[in-house]
Design a protein around this motif. Structure first.
Motif, PDB file in Angstrom:
ATOM      1  N   SER A  98       1.668   3.583  -0.617  1.00 21.51           N
ATOM      2  CA  SER A  98       1.182   2.797  -1.749  1.00 21.51           C
ATOM      3  C   SER A  98       1.840   1.422  -1.785  1.00 21.51           C
ATOM      4  CB  SER A  98       1.494   3.541  -3.057  1.00 21.51           C
ATOM      5  OG  SER A  98       1.297   2.681  -4.165  1.00 21.51           O
ATOM      6  N   MET A 155      10.115  -3.790  -2.037  1.00 25.04           N
ATOM      7  CA  MET A 155      11.155  -3.016  -1.339  1.00 25.04           C
ATOM      8  C   MET A 155      11.587  -3.710  -0.049  1.00 25.04           C
ATOM      9  SD  MET A 155      10.116   0.981  -1.603  1.00 25.04           S
ATOM     10  CE  MET A 155       9.683   1.711  -3.178  1.00 25.04           C
ATOM     11  N   ASN A 156      12.812  -3.397   0.380  1.00 18.70           N
ATOM     12  CA  ASN A 156      13.245  -3.884   1.681  1.00 18.70           C
ATOM     13  C   ASN A 156      12.849  -2.893   2.782  1.00 18.70           C
ATOM     14  OD1 ASN A 156      15.306  -1.929   2.165  1.00 18.70           O
ATOM     15  ND2 ASN A 156      16.752  -3.109   0.931  1.00 18.70           N
ATOM     16  N   PRO A 201      -2.368   7.275  -1.235  1.00 17.24           N
ATOM     17  CA  PRO A 201      -1.776   8.228  -2.174  1.00 17.24           C
ATOM     18  C   PRO A 201      -2.471   8.158  -3.536  1.00 17.24           C
ATOM     19  CG  PRO A 201      -0.193   6.503  -1.581  1.00 17.24           C
ATOM     20  CD  PRO A 201      -1.426   6.276  -0.760  1.00 17.24           C
ATOM     21  N   HIS A 237      15.266   7.436  10.883  1.00 22.03           N
ATOM     22  CA  HIS A 237      16.486   6.777  10.400  1.00 22.03           C
ATOM     23  C   HIS A 237      17.682   7.246  11.229  1.00 22.03           C
ATOM     24  CE1 HIS A 237      14.849   4.899   6.707  1.00 22.03           C
ATOM     25  NE2 HIS A 237      14.001   5.908   6.760  1.00 22.03           N
ATOM     26  N   ASP A 287       1.352  -0.681  -4.178  1.00 20.13           N
ATOM     27  CA  ASP A 287       1.753  -0.893  -5.568  1.00 20.13           C
ATOM     28  C   ASP A 287       3.134  -0.292  -5.831  1.00 20.13           C
ATOM     29  OD1 ASP A 287       1.330  -1.623  -8.352  1.00 20.13           O
ATOM     30  OD2 ASP A 287       1.194   0.524  -8.707  1.00 20.13           O
ATOM     31  N   PHE A 288       3.435   0.811  -5.179  1.00 19.26           N
ATOM     32  CA  PHE A 288       4.760   1.408  -5.370  1.00 19.26           C
ATOM     33  C   PHE A 288       5.820   0.711  -4.517  1.00 19.26           C
ATOM     34  CE2 PHE A 288       8.121   4.614  -5.137  1.00 19.26           C
ATOM     35  CZ  PHE A 288       8.207   4.987  -6.472  1.00 19.26           C
ATOM     36  N   ASP A 289       5.439   0.355  -3.303  1.00 16.53           N
ATOM     37  CA  ASP A 289       6.434  -0.152  -2.351  1.00 16.53           C
ATOM     38  C   ASP A 289       6.664  -1.668  -2.439  1.00 16.53           C
ATOM     39  OD1 ASP A 289       6.639   2.419  -1.526  1.00 16.53           O
ATOM     40  OD2 ASP A 289       5.875   2.120   0.499  1.00 16.53           O
ATOM     41  N   ILE A 290       5.812  -2.393  -3.150  1.00 20.97           N
ATOM     42  CA  ILE A 290       5.980  -3.856  -3.176  1.00 20.97           C
ATOM     43  C   ILE A 290       7.350  -4.198  -3.764  1.00 20.97           C
ATOM     44  CG2 ILE A 290       4.856  -4.231  -5.420  1.00 20.97           C
ATOM     45  CD1 ILE A 290       3.593  -6.789  -4.181  1.00 20.97           C
ATOM     46  N   PHE A 341      14.312  -0.835   4.800  1.00 23.31           N
ATOM     47  CA  PHE A 341      14.815   0.544   4.815  1.00 23.31           C
ATOM     48  C   PHE A 341      14.245   1.345   3.654  1.00 23.31           C
ATOM     49  CE2 PHE A 341      18.230  -1.932   6.917  1.00 23.31           C
ATOM     50  CZ  PHE A 341      18.049  -1.410   8.188  1.00 23.31           C
ATOM     51  N   GLU A 342      14.052   0.675   2.520  1.00 25.17           N
ATOM     52  CA  GLU A 342      13.524   1.385   1.356  1.00 25.17           C
ATOM     53  C   GLU A 342      12.080   1.842   1.565  1.00 25.17           C
ATOM     54  OE1 GLU A 342      16.088  -0.773  -2.217  1.00 25.17           O
ATOM     55  OE2 GLU A 342      14.210  -1.670  -1.564  1.00 25.17           O
ATOM     56  N   TRP A 343      11.226   0.940   2.077  1.00 21.28           N
ATOM     57  CA  TRP A 343       9.837   1.379   2.173  1.00 21.28           C
ATOM     58  C   TRP A 343       9.649   2.373   3.309  1.00 21.28           C
ATOM     59  CZ3 TRP A 343       9.694  -3.933   4.135  1.00 21.28           C
ATOM     60  CH2 TRP A 343       9.129  -4.070   5.403  1.00 21.28           C
ATOM     61  N   ALA A 354      11.841   4.732   3.759  1.00 20.06           N
ATOM     62  CA  ALA A 354      12.733   5.836   3.400  1.00 20.06           C
ATOM     63  C   ALA A 354      12.109   7.220   3.606  1.00 20.06           C
ATOM     64  CB  ALA A 354      13.212   5.679   1.956  1.00 20.06           C
ATOM     65  N   PRO A 355      10.829   7.429   3.263  1.00 20.37           N
ATOM     66  CA  PRO A 355      10.294   8.789   3.398  1.00 20.37           C
ATOM     67  C   PRO A 355      10.051   9.245   4.843  1.00 20.37           C
ATOM     68  CG  PRO A 355       9.056   7.503   1.771  1.00 20.37           C
ATOM     69  CD  PRO A 355       9.909   6.542   2.536  1.00 20.37           C
TER      70      PRO A 355
END
Lengths: 202, 355
Positions: free
Chosen positions: B180, B187-188, B238, B200, B182-185, B190-192, B194-195
């Motif tokens: 998404s 983020m850096n 999603p 990693h 809209d959810f990930d905007i 590593f954050e986007w 993350a799942p």
């Protein structure tokens, strides 16, 4: 004191520390419920912070338990309010006056720390100037990825979206901009097959 | 050559089809008989004539129908295209990159006429002929990012570079493999990511980030990624998962050849000149299993890859439940013969199926 060791998780999930006094021209502190305990501990390390401190506190279910203790710290400014939303205009006003050297201390639930941190970031203050310490409830603030509605204080997995009613499972994927974890439909591939909700971290 | 644009759908009756031309040029993503994550980057400096790597922004027979599908998604959910306030300049950079590239690479389809900052853009397949002022948003019907990506296949993530990281601060995302914007905007890097499991721990993202932060102007890079999709559904978001997730359960031994699609992303990376942003186009190609196995090498190899894939990856990619059906189908297209190295079809040199 209710301290929680969160399990190791994915890179977007926030991690919290322990508040420690830092040198600064001004100190903005925001806490909810048991988070007040973290501010009391902070003050006990350096009582001098309080002369330049502005505390915003939301007692929630703790009622009067911490109010007297916070007053006794004699902060330069103390606000005790009924909800985060009620405190928000004040928080924004304070941030609009912020200068270089402001230190920010957040304590309490993940929802409060996340929302306050997002406001602080939106005001242009770097993440490095913000300290956090989790205290109290393990509840999470969740965004439904489907309807975009936020459900506050989610304590079980799965849970029902308070906006659209879908059964959502709780992900660790977290947006700092939204200050929310992501909730995703749990029975999309098998409608009606929703496991019994379990308390988070149990 | 002139492209015949299909009139087809990626939803409802799913009339999407690949022509023999599209099958032959499909970007098969496996260069050997097994798969594991790697930092599989290479320079994006063209490729064999007719391949999807040849042009900077590949235009194929699905172009017009894909743009129609994107418009439907945006009408339903405008949050699929977002740009944080500091990213407008990067939007203009991207508009320029695409207009210049497409008008040079496909002069029979696209024209760009520039007179100072007065630009005229002609998009013949979509019937667009607009004159506007470059860098003046009020002269376009949408912001520059949305305007040009409503006319370009593939999703677009626009990444700001600061603090030794890349930040997903703008994008157009309607053909995504279940993530998404809209959810990930905001983020850096590593954050986007993350799942994503395993990668990693393998250090993939640290190395990839290092590589990407050093991509220079005029020296774009590319890689392939892949997943599986039941039905040729471009918008596996999603946001709509509660609507399309059920389709994954409709696969049977009888319909799998037609319904199950390998979904391949051609990801490219361009440094943008004014904003120093990195644009990350993610172009989705779909192919039905029954079309894929018409290339004997690909049938053999896909069977081996899917059979041997670590469970975490099959789970993350969302096809763990359907993997037994897939293996059963694909095993009938694997005779155990060795396969030639590399991704190409090698139709002239690889033997036909021996069973």
């Amino acid at each position: 004191m209710s301290r929680v060791q969160f399990p190791t998780s994915i890179a977007s999930r926030p991690v919290y520390g322990t508040l420690a006094p830092r040198p600064g021209k001004a100190h903005l502190m925001m806490a909810d419920a048991e988070g007040a305990g973290a501010l009391l501990d902070l003050a006990s390390q350096d009582a001098g912070l309080m002369a330049r401190a502005h505390i915003l506190y939301i007692p929630r279910a703790t009622g009067e338990a911490f109010a007297a203790g916070l007053r006794a710290l004699n902060p330069a400014q103390l606000y005790i309010g009924p909800s985060f939303d009620a405190a928000l205009p004040r928080l924004r006003r304070v941030l609009s006056d912020a200068h270089m050297g402001l230190q920010v201390y957040l304590a309490g639930t993940e929802g409060l720390m996340g929302r306050a941190a997002a406001e602080v970031a939106a005001a242009g203050i770097p993440y490095g100037a913000v300290q956090t310490e989790h205290r109290g409830s393990l509840a999470r603030r969740m965004q439904c990825v489907h309807c975009k509605g936020i459900t506050e204080d989610v304590t079980t997995d799965p849970f029902v979206c308070s906006h659209c009613g879908l059964n959502l499972f709780v992900r660790d994927h977290y947006s700092r901009r939204l200050a929310a974890f992501q909730g995703v439909c749990i029975d999309a591939e098998d409608p009606g097959n929703v496991p019994e909700p379990v308390e988070l971290y149990k | 050559m002139t492209i015949q644009f299909n009139d087809e759908t990626f939803r409802g009756d799913y009339s999407f089809r690949n022509s023999p031309w599209a099958i032959k040029r499909f970007p098969f993503p496996f260069h050997e008989d097994s798969y594991m994550y790697s930092v599989n980057m290479e320079q994006h400096r063209g490729g064999p004539a007719g391949s999807v790597f040849e042009k900077r922004f590949d235009v194929d027979e699905h172009y017009v129908s894909e743009m129609r599908d994107r418009a439907l998604v945006l009408a339903e959910d405008p949050l699929r295209c977002q740009s944080l306030p500091h990213m407008t300049l990067a939007g203009w950079d991207l508009l320029e990159l695409i207009m210049v590239s497409k008008s040079e690479d496909y002069p029979d389809l696209f024209e760009l006429h520039r007179d100072g900052d007065r630009w005229r853009w002609v998009n013949k397949p979509l019937g667009i002929d607009d004159t506007f002022t470059f860098m003046d948003e009020t002269t376009l019907p949408y912001g520059p990012l949305e305007y040009i990506t409503r006319q370009t296949q593939g999703d677009f993530a626009v990444l700001d570079q600061r603090d030794d990281n890349l930040w997903m601060d703008a994008g157009m995302v309607t053909t995504q493999a279940d993530w998404s914007l809209d959810f990930d905007i905001g983020m850096n890097f590593f954050e986007w990511h993350a799942p994503v499991p395993l990668a990693h721990e393998l250090g993939i993202f640290k190395r990839a980030l290092k590589f990407l932060m050093n991509v220079q102007q005029g020296a774009p890079a590319r890689r392939l990624n892949w997943t599986m999709t039941v039905n040729p559904l471009l918008d596996t978001s999603p946001e709509n998962y509660h609507k399309w997730g059920i389709q994954k359960t409709e696969l049977t031994a009888e319909n799998i050849g037609a319904k199950q699609h390998l979904r391949v992303e051609l990801q490219t990376f361009y440094r943008l000149p004014r904003s120093n942003a990195l644009v990350f186009p993610i172009r989705c190609y779909l192919i039905a299993f029954q079309d894929l196995v018409t290339v004997p090498k690909w049938g053999r190899r896909l069977h081996r890859v899917i059979r041997d894939l670590p469970e975490e990856l099959a789970t993350y990619k969302g096809f763990i439940a359907n993997r037994p059906l897939m293996i059963d189908y694909l095993s009938r297209h694997d005779d155990g013969l060795p396969t030639s190295p590399g991704v190409w079809a090698d139709l002239e040199t690889e033997p036909p199926l021996q069973k």
